[in-house]
Design a protein around this motif. Structure first.
Motif, PDB file in Angstrom:
ATOM      1  N   GLU A 188      -2.778   9.050   5.571  1.00  0.00           N
ATOM      2  CA  GLU A 188      -1.126   8.773   6.545  1.00  0.00           C
ATOM      3  C   GLU A 188      -0.304  10.255   6.537  1.00  0.00           C
ATOM      4  O   GLU A 188      -0.386  10.811   5.926  1.00  0.00           O
ATOM      5  CB  GLU A 188      -0.313   8.290   5.596  1.00  0.00           C
ATOM      6  CG  GLU A 188      -1.354   6.456   5.111  1.00  0.00           C
ATOM      7  CD  GLU A 188      -1.638   5.892   6.219  1.00  0.00           C
ATOM      8  OE1 GLU A 188      -0.280   5.535   6.697  1.00  0.00           O
ATOM      9  OE2 GLU A 188      -1.973   5.379   6.820  1.00  0.00           O
ATOM     10  N   ASP A 226     -11.387   8.625   8.194  1.00  0.00           N
ATOM     11  CA  ASP A 226     -10.076   7.817   8.729  1.00  0.00           C
ATOM     12  C   ASP A 226      -8.976   9.025   8.740  1.00  0.00           C
ATOM     13  O   ASP A 226      -9.410  10.517   7.912  1.00  0.00           O
ATOM     14  CB  ASP A 226     -10.103   7.712   6.936  1.00  0.00           C
ATOM     15  CG  ASP A 226      -8.869   5.632   7.484  1.00  0.00           C
ATOM     16  OD1 ASP A 226      -8.781   5.672   8.782  1.00  0.00           O
ATOM     17  OD2 ASP A 226      -8.926   4.832   6.140  1.00  0.00           O
ATOM     18  N   THR A 264       0.727  -1.037   0.127  1.00  0.00           N
ATOM     19  CA  THR A 264      -0.115  -0.209   0.074  1.00  0.00           C
ATOM     20  C   THR A 264       1.055   1.346   0.252  1.00  0.00           C
ATOM     21  O   THR A 264       2.076   0.811   0.433  1.00  0.00           O
ATOM     22  CB  THR A 264      -0.657  -0.023   0.910  1.00  0.00           C
ATOM     23  OG1 THR A 264       0.358   0.201   2.507  1.00  0.00           O
ATOM     24  CG2 THR A 264      -1.178  -0.799   1.169  1.00  0.00           C
ATOM     25  N   ASN A 300      -9.048   1.941  -1.220  1.00  0.00           N
ATOM     26  CA  ASN A 300      -7.936   1.547  -2.188  1.00  0.00           C
ATOM     27  C   ASN A 300      -8.207  -0.032  -1.875  1.00  0.00           C
ATOM     28  O   ASN A 300      -7.923  -0.233  -1.148  1.00  0.00           O
ATOM     29  CB  ASN A 300      -7.337   2.038  -1.930  1.00  0.00           C
ATOM     30  CG  ASN A 300      -5.798   1.995  -3.203  1.00  0.00           C
ATOM     31  OD1 ASN A 300      -5.728   2.102  -3.702  1.00  0.00           O
ATOM     32  ND2 ASN A 300      -4.598   1.926  -2.772  1.00  0.00           N
ATOM     33  N   LEU A 347      -9.321   9.474   0.905  1.00  0.00           N
ATOM     34  CA  LEU A 347      -9.870   8.918   2.305  1.00  0.00           C
ATOM     35  C   LEU A 347     -11.079   8.263   2.599  1.00  0.00           C
ATOM     36  O   LEU A 347     -11.972   9.299   1.862  1.00  0.00           O
ATOM     37  CB  LEU A 347      -9.221   9.800   3.084  1.00  0.00           C
ATOM     38  CG  LEU A 347      -7.474   9.690   3.752  1.00  0.00           C
ATOM     39  CD1 LEU A 347      -7.671  11.118   4.526  1.00  0.00           C
ATOM     40  CD2 LEU A 347      -7.127   8.625   4.135  1.00  0.00           C
ATOM     41  N   LYS A 350      -3.255   6.341  -0.665  1.00  0.00           N
ATOM     42  CA  LYS A 350      -4.138   6.148   0.369  1.00  0.00           C
ATOM     43  C   LYS A 350      -4.677   7.347   0.692  1.00  0.00           C
ATOM     44  O   LYS A 350      -5.826   7.780   0.880  1.00  0.00           O
ATOM     45  CB  LYS A 350      -4.132   5.859   1.993  1.00  0.00           C
ATOM     46  CG  LYS A 350      -5.050   4.943   2.673  1.00  0.00           C
ATOM     47  CD  LYS A 350      -4.310   4.745   3.892  1.00  0.00           C
ATOM     48  CE  LYS A 350      -5.581   4.674   5.193  1.00  0.00           C
ATOM     49  NZ  LYS A 350      -5.195   3.945   6.389  1.00  0.00           N
ATOM     50  N   ASN A 351      -3.905   8.496   0.494  1.00  0.00           N
ATOM     51  CA  ASN A 351      -4.070   9.684   1.366  1.00  0.00           C
ATOM     52  C   ASN A 351      -4.908  10.777   0.280  1.00  0.00           C
ATOM     53  O   ASN A 351      -5.989  11.630   0.457  1.00  0.00           O
ATOM     54  CB  ASN A 351      -3.249  10.514   1.621  1.00  0.00           C
ATOM     55  CG  ASN A 351      -2.986  10.042   2.934  1.00  0.00           C
ATOM     56  OD1 ASN A 351      -3.391   9.254   3.577  1.00  0.00           O
ATOM     57  ND2 ASN A 351      -1.658  10.677   2.906  1.00  0.00           N
ATOM     58  N   SER A 356     -13.551  -1.223  -0.632  1.00  0.00           N
ATOM     59  CA  SER A 356     -12.273  -0.988  -0.454  1.00  0.00           C
ATOM     60  C   SER A 356     -12.305   0.528  -0.991  1.00  0.00           C
ATOM     61  O   SER A 356     -13.207   0.713  -2.284  1.00  0.00           O
ATOM     62  CB  SER A 356     -11.341  -1.903  -0.447  1.00  0.00           C
ATOM     63  OG  SER A 356     -11.255  -3.097   0.036  1.00  0.00           O
ATOM     64  N   LEU A 362     -10.603   2.043   5.584  1.00  0.00           N
ATOM     65  CA  LEU A 362     -10.291   1.609   4.106  1.00  0.00           C
ATOM     66  C   LEU A 362     -10.907   0.638   3.915  1.00  0.00           C
ATOM     67  O   LEU A 362     -10.992   0.893   2.447  1.00  0.00           O
ATOM     68  CB  LEU A 362      -8.767   1.539   4.757  1.00  0.00           C
ATOM     69  CG  LEU A 362      -7.709   1.351   2.723  1.00  0.00           C
ATOM     70  CD1 LEU A 362      -7.814   2.117   2.318  1.00  0.00           C
ATOM     71  CD2 LEU A 362      -6.794   0.600   3.188  1.00  0.00           C
TER      72      LEU A 362
END
Length: 422
Positions: A155, A152, A139, A323, A148, A144-145, A321, A240
């Motif tokens: 990171e 959440d 990952t 991601n 989001l 991820k950012n 999900s 996530l």
């Protein structure tokens, strides 16, 4: 070409011995275990270095013939979150180097690190041992950012900087899909010549379609009526992974078709993880708030063989999900002959063939998800066509192929290191 005889794998933050589906254990654990086992079957010895999280674990554990797990004492056994682990990297690295020093010079031929924390340690060890570093991100913070889930936490910058350093240090980077390879190039400025795509695999013997009698038995053993509609979620319970999207979709579906309530069973197989640990009852509270607690079943994480039976008992498996670098749950479910409804994000577009092995959903709107789930639930013939296509698609991904391609990556990394030193 120098033969690869021994591989040092580094999985600092989660042990291959941990149960997937809770804590920080998930698809990466399965990946490390299966890759190590398949490499060992080809005569390659694999040592997996991981942080000890209990005083009761043996320092050295034989996972399989040719695969050894080495538990490194670095920091307190319990109570450390993943975001606190960078403070233990120096101690962990020191103990990894000390372990290698017990063997003759040149004991390991290559290092394969998994996740950025391990990559930081791997970069140091590779320099010290004079061997190449191959790294798998699994990952990425920037990915991820950018997507989001509600509630959440992003990171931290520490991880972003650490990942950038690992990308620069690694001799070769392994991406699960072409999409992930593109993200490494676009977001991390990786050298295209140092990125290789190697798809994860699936155990097609463990995850396989069951005949009608065996599927009926799998349902009966879990108290699921034979005529039930069973949309299943399997994985870590955290924003996530978006299990809340499935529950909200079920609420919409029941508003549209109240009669389904008598036949609906929604298992959620897994445990709280990541930011989900801050509110471990949040999903159960959501189910109650949506008025669907009577159809939702929360099941603790289960071993792989039992998970295979849960897949067999399901009508479909939902993977909503925000991601996924690949989505092992999706490919496992399809190998078991169960269609998947998945978010069209990251590697899930590779793991699922839209309209052939499952359905890809373009957003996380519960109404859209309710439509996709309802389409499969209402049309058994369509479900059966997807089930057949799911198995055909999944068998294209094998751990033996993953191991063979990974071995080729290791050998190429050796060549690159030699050529850069010349």
């Amino acid at each position: 070409m120098q033969r690869i005889g021994r591989v040092a794998m580094i999985s600092l933050h989660t042990s291959p011995l941990d149960q997937p589906g809770t804590g920080d254990a998930g698809g990466m654990n399965v990946y490390v275990v299966e890759l190590a086992r398949r490499l060992a079957r080809q005569g390659i010895e694999v040592d997996v270095f991981t942080r000890a999280t209990s005083s009761s674990v043996d320092p050295v554990v034989q996972l399989a013939d040719g695969v050894t797990v080495r538990h490194i004492h670095a920091g307190p056994f319990e109570g450390l979150t993943k975001n606190e682990l960078p403070g233990q990297m120096c101690v962990f690295a020191r103990e990894v180097l000390r372990t290698e020093a017990m063997f003759p010079v040149g004991h390991y031929d290559v290092i394969h690190s998994h996740y950025w924390l391990s990559g930081q340690v791997g970069a140091l060890a590779a320099d010290r041992w004079g061997v190449p570093l191959v790294h798998s991100m699994h990952t990425m913070a920037k990915v991820k950012n950018a997507a989001l889930a509600d509630g959440d936490a992003p990171e931290p910058a520490q991880r972003v900087i650490g990942e950038e350093q690992v990308v620069e240090a690694a001799d070769l980077l392994v991406a699960n899909t072409g999409i992930e390879a593109g993200q490494l190039l676009d977001l991390y400025d990786a050298d295209p010549a140092r990125v290789e795509v190697v798809h994860p695999g699936v155990d097609t013997e463990l995850f396989r379609p069951l005949g009608p009698a065996a599927r009926a038995a799998a349902r009966a053993a879990r108290g699921i009526p034979q005529d039930a509609i069973v949309p299943l979620f399997a994985g870590r319970i955290q924003p996530l992974k978006a299990p809340d999207v499935l529950l909200r979709a079920i609420a919409v579906l029941l508003d549209r078709e109240p009669a389904l309530r008598e036949r609906l069973v929604v298992p959620v197989v897994g445990g709280p993880s990541g930011s989900g640990l801050e509110h471990p009852t949040a999903l159960a509270d959501l189910a109650a708030g949506l008025g669907i607690a009577d159809v939702v079943r929360f099941v603790p994480p289960v071993a792989q063989d039992e998970l295979a039976e849960w897949y067999a008992a399901a009508t479909l498996v939902a993977v909503p999900s925000y991601n996924e670098s690949f989505g092992l749950v999706a490919i496992e479910a399809q190998a078991a002959g169960t269609p998947v409804v998945a978010a069209d994000v990251g590697g899930l577009g590779t793991a699922v063939r839209d309209g052939r092995s499952g359905l890809l959903v373009a957003d996380h709107d519960p109404s859209t998800w309710a439509t996709a789930i309802g389409r499969i639930a209402a049309d058994p013939a369509f479900r059966d066509r997807l089930a057949a296509g799911a198995r055909r698609h999944a068998v294209r991904f094998s751990w033996d192929a993953t191991a063979a391609q990974s071995l080729a990556v290791y050998q190429r990394a050796q060549e690159l290191m030699r050529s850069s030193a010349a």
